[in-house]
Write a protein that holds these residues in place. Structure first.
Motif, PDB file in Angstrom:
ATOM      1  N   UNK A   1     -57.507  -0.726 -12.833  1.00 44.71           N
ATOM      2  CA  UNK A   1     -56.265  -0.358 -12.154  1.00 44.71           C
ATOM      3  C   UNK A   1     -55.046  -0.682 -13.013  1.00 44.71           C
ATOM      4  N   UNK A   2     -55.105  -1.799 -13.735  1.00 47.62           N
ATOM      5  CA  UNK A   2     -53.988  -2.170 -14.613  1.00 47.62           C
ATOM      6  C   UNK A   2     -53.879  -1.202 -15.792  1.00 47.62           C
ATOM      7  N   UNK A   3     -55.035  -0.805 -16.326  1.00 43.93           N
ATOM      8  CA  UNK A   3     -55.042   0.146 -17.438  1.00 43.93           C
ATOM      9  C   UNK A   3     -54.450   1.487 -17.008  1.00 43.93           C
ATOM     10  N   UNK A   4     -54.824   1.959 -15.827  1.00 46.32           N
ATOM     11  CA  UNK A   4     -54.299   3.230 -15.323  1.00 46.32           C
ATOM     12  C   UNK A   4     -52.791   3.166 -15.197  1.00 46.32           C
ATOM     13  N   UNK A   5     -52.273   2.059 -14.662  1.00 49.98           N
ATOM     14  CA  UNK A   5     -50.825   1.903 -14.506  1.00 49.98           C
ATOM     15  C   UNK A   5     -50.116   1.960 -15.851  1.00 49.98           C
ATOM     16  N   UNK A   6     -50.629   1.246 -16.849  1.00 49.27           N
ATOM     17  CA  UNK A   6     -49.991   1.235 -18.169  1.00 49.27           C
ATOM     18  C   UNK A   6     -50.015   2.620 -18.815  1.00 49.27           C
TER      19      UNK A   6
END
Length: 279
Positions: free
Chosen positions: A64-69
């Protein structure tokens, strides 16, 4: 949203478009498809990121953090490259906040869930989820600009704003009072039955009833929703064991969401046009 003179001009160009040869219509279709594809860059980036991140597991960062970045990076690149204007970025931010508020409430009520871990989750909702609503705004803003869209028969701002607010609130209130979506849908057809949207492909202008646009956008968002849930963007209660097709009834929800999107974008475009004329 148009003067009587501009209405006649647009109508004449729309009538002239019917005189195209088969080859000319095919060329028009190619140009129309090109602008549609270019307007879908951000939604495609979202689905591409969801797909790739589902199959590639990076040990040093949560999915989820990777998608946001990645999505923040895509937005920055689109702005720096000129694919999106500053005004369009502002509209996207508004939709991100609107969508995130709805996500927080729906997850709290158990309508769907984000089961994976992540540092960027807030009350169980990953911050990237707002971008899925913002992608609708990105598409609307870009296609409006690329196809030089305009409308006739746009209702008065007061009933339009009231209907948009009622539709948005119904997404929240139907959990504890009756669902008024079908009544609201009927009001949409009553309020917008005279509204026609005009769009230009190359030098020719075409027309379509706005309610048809709502239906088409709602249907394609439903298709996108099926793709998103397949790649694990979120899960409905009946998808935790295995993925299954999202119910056709959700098309009505996306139909109403499309109306909110068009109302906000159209009103902002109208306000900006008024300020431009005044200056």
């Amino acid at each position: 949203m148009q003067t009587e003179q501009s209405k006649k001009s647009v109508g004449n160009r729309a009538a002239a478009s019917n005189r195209l040869s088969f080859g000319g219509k095919f060329v028009q279709l190619l140009h129309f498809g090109y602008h549609q594809a270019m307007s879908c860059i951000f939604p495609v980036a979202i689905f591409g990121t969801l797909a790739v991140s589902k199959w590639i597991d990076l040990p040093f960062i949560y999915r989820y953090d990777l998608i946001l970045l990645i999505l923040l990076g895509v937005q920055l690149l689109m702005y720096r490259s000129g694919l999106e204007t500053l005004d369009e970025i502002k509209v996207i931010c508004v939709f991100h906040v609107i969508g995130l508020a709805l996500e927080l409430y729906k997850v709290h009520m158990g309508s769907w869930a984000y089961p994976e871990p992540g540092y960027s989750k807030w009350f169980g909702v990953p911050l990237y989820s707002g971008f899925m609503y913002a992608s609708v705004a990105s598409f609307m803003c870009q296609i409006w600009r690329r196809l030089k869209m305009d409308m006739t028969g746009w209702p008065n701002m007061v009933p339009v704003a009231a209907l948009g607010a009622a539709i948005y609130l119904n997404f929240f209130t139907h959990h504890f009072i009756p669902d008024f979506r079908w009544w609201l849908t009927a009001l949409v057809f009553i309020l917008f039955w005279k509204t026609v949207i005009y769009y230009t492909v190359r030098d020719r202008t075409y027309r379509m009833p706005l309610t048809v646009v709502f239906l088409l956008v709602g249907f394609f968002i439903w298709l996108a929703e099926n793709i998103a849930t397949f790649f694990g963007a979120w899960k409905y209660p009946d998808q935790h064991e295995a993925w299954r097709l999202v119910g056709f009834g959700k098309i009505s929800s996306w139909f109403l969401l499309a109306i909110i999107s068009v109302i906000i974008v159209a009103q902002l475009k109208h306000v900006k046009a008024g300020r431009t004329k005044a200056s």
